[in-house]
Design an enzyme around this catalytic site. Structure first.
Site, PDB file in Angstrom:
ATOM      1  N   ARG A   1      -1.600  37.706  -1.148  1.00  0.00           N
ATOM      2  CA  ARG A   1      -2.216  38.871  -0.830  1.00  0.00           C
ATOM      3  C   ARG A   1      -2.689  39.743  -1.858  1.00  0.00           C
ATOM      4  O   ARG A   1      -3.921  40.506  -2.072  1.00  0.00           O
ATOM      5  CB  ARG A   1      -1.508  39.897   0.126  1.00  0.00           C
ATOM      6  CG  ARG A   1      -0.155  40.406  -0.263  1.00  0.00           C
ATOM      7  CD  ARG A   1       0.660  40.969   0.645  1.00  0.00           C
ATOM      8  NE  ARG A   1       1.262  39.909   1.475  1.00  0.00           N
ATOM      9  CZ  ARG A   1       2.305  40.326   2.412  1.00  0.00           C
ATOM     10  NH1 ARG A   1       2.403  41.448   2.894  1.00  0.00           N
ATOM     11  NH2 ARG A   1       2.737  39.330   3.105  1.00  0.00           N
TER      12      ARG A   1
ATOM     13  N   GLU B   1       2.752  37.442  -2.807  1.00  0.00           N
ATOM     14  CA  GLU B   1       1.764  37.247  -3.930  1.00  0.00           C
ATOM     15  C   GLU B   1       0.425  36.902  -3.362  1.00  0.00           C
ATOM     16  O   GLU B   1      -0.449  37.349  -3.886  1.00  0.00           O
ATOM     17  CB  GLU B   1       2.229  36.280  -4.970  1.00  0.00           C
ATOM     18  CG  GLU B   1       1.996  34.792  -4.638  1.00  0.00           C
ATOM     19  CD  GLU B   1       2.733  34.234  -3.292  1.00  0.00           C
ATOM     20  OE1 GLU B   1       3.717  34.723  -2.824  1.00  0.00           O
ATOM     21  OE2 GLU B   1       2.119  33.034  -2.757  1.00  0.00           O
TER      22      GLU B   1
ATOM     23  N   ASP C   1       7.294  37.530  -3.676  1.00  0.00           N
ATOM     24  CA  ASP C   1       6.761  36.478  -2.790  1.00  0.00           C
ATOM     25  C   ASP C   1       5.615  36.787  -1.821  1.00  0.00           C
ATOM     26  O   ASP C   1       5.219  35.835  -1.276  1.00  0.00           O
ATOM     27  CB  ASP C   1       8.159  36.087  -1.758  1.00  0.00           C
ATOM     28  CG  ASP C   1       7.950  34.552  -1.405  1.00  0.00           C
ATOM     29  OD1 ASP C   1       6.992  34.006  -1.863  1.00  0.00           O
ATOM     30  OD2 ASP C   1       8.558  34.161  -0.467  1.00  0.00           O
TER      31      ASP C   1
ATOM     32  N   LYS D   1      12.290  32.131  -3.531  1.00  0.00           N
ATOM     33  CA  LYS D   1      12.676  31.502  -2.413  1.00  0.00           C
ATOM     34  C   LYS D   1      13.883  30.688  -2.260  1.00  0.00           C
ATOM     35  O   LYS D   1      14.152  29.851  -3.219  1.00  0.00           O
ATOM     36  CB  LYS D   1      11.424  30.520  -1.797  1.00  0.00           C
ATOM     37  CG  LYS D   1      10.178  31.307  -1.463  1.00  0.00           C
ATOM     38  CD  LYS D   1       8.985  30.339  -1.075  1.00  0.00           C
ATOM     39  CE  LYS D   1       7.859  30.691  -0.908  1.00  0.00           C
ATOM     40  NZ  LYS D   1       7.884  31.423   0.369  1.00  0.00           N
TER      41      LYS D   1
ATOM     42  N   LYS E   1      -7.023  31.447  -0.955  1.00  0.00           N
ATOM     43  CA  LYS E   1      -5.960  31.635  -1.627  1.00  0.00           C
ATOM     44  C   LYS E   1      -5.420  30.436  -2.390  1.00  0.00           C
ATOM     45  O   LYS E   1      -5.058  29.143  -1.725  1.00  0.00           O
ATOM     46  CB  LYS E   1      -4.517  31.899  -0.848  1.00  0.00           C
ATOM     47  CG  LYS E   1      -3.229  31.858  -1.346  1.00  0.00           C
ATOM     48  CD  LYS E   1      -2.063  32.526  -0.390  1.00  0.00           C
ATOM     49  CE  LYS E   1      -0.714  32.277  -0.798  1.00  0.00           C
ATOM     50  NZ  LYS E   1       0.307  32.679  -0.051  1.00  0.00           N
TER      51      LYS E   1
ATOM     52  N   ASP F   1       4.196  28.161  -5.325  1.00  0.00           N
ATOM     53  CA  ASP F   1       4.848  29.647  -4.906  1.00  0.00           C
ATOM     54  C   ASP F   1       6.330  29.230  -4.883  1.00  0.00           C
ATOM     55  O   ASP F   1       7.108  28.900  -3.861  1.00  0.00           O
ATOM     56  CB  ASP F   1       4.405  29.947  -3.539  1.00  0.00           C
ATOM     57  CG  ASP F   1       4.882  31.273  -2.761  1.00  0.00           C
ATOM     58  OD1 ASP F   1       5.640  31.803  -3.932  1.00  0.00           O
ATOM     59  OD2 ASP F   1       4.729  31.775  -1.852  1.00  0.00           O
TER      60      ASP F   1
ATOM     61  N   ASP G   1       0.564  25.844  -1.321  1.00  0.00           N
ATOM     62  CA  ASP G   1       0.101  27.283  -1.041  1.00  0.00           C
ATOM     63  C   ASP G   1      -1.242  27.449  -1.561  1.00  0.00           C
ATOM     64  O   ASP G   1      -1.908  28.644  -1.755  1.00  0.00           O
ATOM     65  CB  ASP G   1       1.116  28.132  -1.765  1.00  0.00           C
ATOM     66  CG  ASP G   1       1.287  29.392  -1.121  1.00  0.00           C
ATOM     67  OD1 ASP G   1       0.898  29.453   0.045  1.00  0.00           O
ATOM     68  OD2 ASP G   1       1.821  30.492  -1.795  1.00  0.00           O
TER      69      ASP G   1
HETATM   70  N1  BES Z   1       3.066  31.163   0.813  1.00  0.00           N
HETATM   71  C1  BES Z   1       4.125  31.909   1.432  1.00  0.00           C
HETATM   72  C2  BES Z   1       3.774  31.919   3.118  1.00  0.00           C
HETATM   73  C3  BES Z   1       4.191  30.501   3.889  1.00  0.00           C
HETATM   74  C4  BES Z   1       5.407  30.394   4.136  1.00  0.00           C
HETATM   75  C5  BES Z   1       3.041  29.666   3.952  1.00  0.00           C
HETATM   76  C6  BES Z   1       5.658  29.117   4.506  1.00  0.00           C
HETATM   77  C7  BES Z   1       3.414  28.340   4.681  1.00  0.00           C
HETATM   78  C8  BES Z   1       4.758  28.129   5.064  1.00  0.00           C
HETATM   79  C9  BES Z   1       3.666  33.388   1.360  1.00  0.00           C
HETATM   80  O1  BES Z   1       3.266  33.782  -0.368  1.00  0.00           O
HETATM   81  C10 BES Z   1       5.010  34.093   1.322  1.00  0.00           C
HETATM   82  O2  BES Z   1       6.051  33.673   0.811  1.00  0.00           O
HETATM   83  N2  BES Z   1       4.983  35.101   2.256  1.00  0.00           N
HETATM   84  C11 BES Z   1       6.025  35.847   2.491  1.00  0.00           C
HETATM   85  C12 BES Z   1       5.924  37.196   2.843  1.00  0.00           C
HETATM   86  C13 BES Z   1       7.038  38.208   2.965  1.00  0.00           C
HETATM   87  C14 BES Z   1       7.580  38.097   1.428  1.00  0.00           C
HETATM   88  C15 BES Z   1       6.402  39.351   3.198  1.00  0.00           C
HETATM   89  C16 BES Z   1       6.697  35.198   3.999  1.00  0.00           C
HETATM   90  O3  BES Z   1       5.853  34.982   4.794  1.00  0.00           O
HETATM   91  O4  BES Z   1       7.969  35.117   4.130  1.00  0.00           O
HETATM   92 ZN    ZN Z   2       2.168  32.119  -0.773  1.00  0.00          ZN
HETATM   93 ZN    ZN Z   3       5.144  33.727  -1.264  1.00  0.00          ZN
END
Ligand code: BES
Ligand code: ZN
Ligand code: ZN
Length: 496
Positions: free
Chosen positions: A349, A347, A345, A275, A263, A268, A286
């Protein structure tokens, strides 16, 4: 880069002597002059130093050629792991840096090394030292930069020829260089570490060896391939997306490649599902899935791996610009499957879905391993010193976890399953990128990826990188920021 040597040379700024708790006595060695014996024995016979894990004590010797000795506690011999060993050395290095010393000697005897083979001890000690010596200080004033150790000499009392051990040192240096590259990529601020710069780093790695071909697909080429999910994410940013392809051919023409995917979201923000600011800091990290893959590729190429290994990195930013993809949109991925967007968010995946489609269309993977800072939920479950691993075949998952143990990195298996796949269903598209059930976020994300993996055709491992960075504080054995998690484990996994 530290200069390593193996010799009987005793002259140094500081001699590092590790001790197990139950063995607080000086080994027999001619390198100890009477003065060193006298001073060190005094401390060992006192209660000031007990040899507990991560304990250390500095002893001044009044000798010109070895003015200081650092006693390093390793805890109980029976409980020692590679991880403790590396942490002890890492924190010793950070202390030596604070004292602004240039060279250290490390005496290796049967009494102060663990029950691992001497080659392994040297390999893991060199990686611990080289990675602890790293600091991301290029934006600091010259005077405030971290002092770097310049020379490390192993005073070995083992039988292996210095030649053999030097080869091990060289290997460990390549691996450490890969780890520190990953950290540099991750630590670089997001307006600098753009998809374009990430792609340039891939090209630079490619130039280091003839066996590595690197191709970078531009936005229009990505459009031509129909990667609607990847492009959907990229649309909210002014920065051009890049699709990085690296093909290393260390094996025969007919051998299928192991494919690594990473990734590569260079920042992000969450996109329109923005966020909160507290969660937006650190989102420069990220792209560490991509960073890990690049560090691994660099190391494997230098180590002259005998396998074919392909790396695929979709890289873009996730921003809320006026062209941004929206919640409620439906995106069509490269293989025609449609995805309803529940949250912009989620994204990473989406970008990986198209990477997997590309892999399925162009390769016949021996196995597929993806690395991604995919979910906050994985961090909630495991903390920041252990990453999550998912996999379609037990044998591969176990081997990867075991490779982690061999180098002191920790992973924990999390489940895939029908109920998680069920949670990702969409009423209007083939799948949704978001589940409104708030539980098991790491597993539902993995289930989304699984939808795009042909896991009946090849084994698949997915690493959710919760432990890719330590945040602003760091640890006693490693500075703050990206820690390069996964590079050592993956190299171990692929080379063993
Ligand atoms: N990059 C984030 C995941 C992340 C968060 C990694 C904090 C390391 C530290 C990812 O893109 C994300 O925002 N995921 C969301 C998914 C949700 C919207 C289903 C998450 O984990 O809140
Ligand atoms: Zn992310
Ligand atoms: Zn995200």
């Amino acid at each position: 880069m530290i200069e390593y040597s193996i010799s009987k040379e005793t002259s140094t700024d500081i001699l590092v002597l590790p001790f197990f708790k139950e063995q607080l006595e000086l080994p027999q060695s001619s390198i100890f002059s009477g003065k060193i014996r006298e001073h060190v024995s005094q401390v060992l016979n006192s209660d000031d130093f007990e040899g507990s894990a991560l304990e250390s004590e500095l002893v001044f010797t009044q000798l010109d050629d070895t003015p200081r000795v650092l006693l390093l506690g390793l805890g109980e011999q029976g409980e020692l792991t590679i991880r403790n060993w590396k942490q002890s050395f890492g924190q010793a290095i950070n202390q030596i840096q604070d004292r602004e010393l240039d060279s250290l000697n490390f005496l290796l005897t049967e009494h102060n090394t663990p029950d691992f083979s001497i080659k392994k001890v040297i390999k893991e000690t060199v990686t611990a030292i080289s990675t602890a010596n790293y600091a991301f200080d290029k934006y600091k004033d010259e005077e405030d930069k971290t002092h770097r150790i310049k020379r490390v000499n192993f005073v070995s009392q083992f039988e292996q020829s210095a030649n053999q051990l030097e080869r091990v040192i060289q290997k460990a240096k390549y691996i450490s260089r890969g780890v520190n590259l990953t950290r540099d990529l991750g630590n670089t601020p997001p307006s600098t570490m753009t998809p374009t710069l990430l792609a340039e780093h891939a090209e630079k790695i490619g130039k280091e060896t003839d066996k590595l071909e690197v191709e970078i697909l531009s936005q229009s080429e990505i459009e031509d391939l129909g990667m609607g999910c990847f492009l959907g994410v990229a649309k909210g940013s002014d920065m051009a997306p890049k699709f990085i392809i690296m093909e290393y051919s260390g094996g025969g023409d007919k051998e299928n490649p192991t494919v690594l995917a990473g990734k590569g979201i260079t920042f992000d923000s969450g996109g329109l599902s923005l966020k909160p600011s507290k969660h937006m800091t650190d989102m420069k990290f990220d792209m560490l899935g991509a960073g890990t893959v690049l560090g691994v590729m660099q190391a494997l190429a230098k180590l002259e791996s005998k396998q074919n290994i392909t790396a695929i990195i979709p890289s873009c930013e996730n921003m809320p610009g006026s062209k941004a993809y929206r919640p409620d949109d439906v995106l069509e991925s490269m293989n025609g499957k449609t995805v309803e967007i529940g949250n912009t968010d989620a994204e990473g995946r989406l970008t990986l879905a198209d990477a997997f489609n590309y892999i399925n269309e162009n390769y016949n993977p021996e196995e597929l391993i993806d690395f991604a800072t995919l979910t906050g939920a994985c961090m909630v479950a495991l903390g920041k010193q252990r990453s999550g691993i998912f996999g379609s075949e037990d044998r591969y998952v176990e081997k990867f976890i075991n490779s982690g143990e061999q180098v002191g990195e920790q992973l924990w298996r999390l489940p895939l399953g029908e109920e998680y796949s069920e949670a990702m269903k969409s009423p209007i598209a083939d799948i949704s990128n978001f589940s409104d059930q708030k539980w098991a976020g790491a597993s539902t994300a993995a289930a989304f990826l699984q939808f795009f993996v042909e896991d009946d055709e090849y084994p698949w491992l997915h690493i959710d990188l919760s432990s890719s960075y330590y945040g602003k504080k760091g640890k006693p054995w490693a500075g703050p920021g990206a820690n390069g998690f996964g590079v050592q484990t993956t190299v171990e996994y692929l080379m063993s």
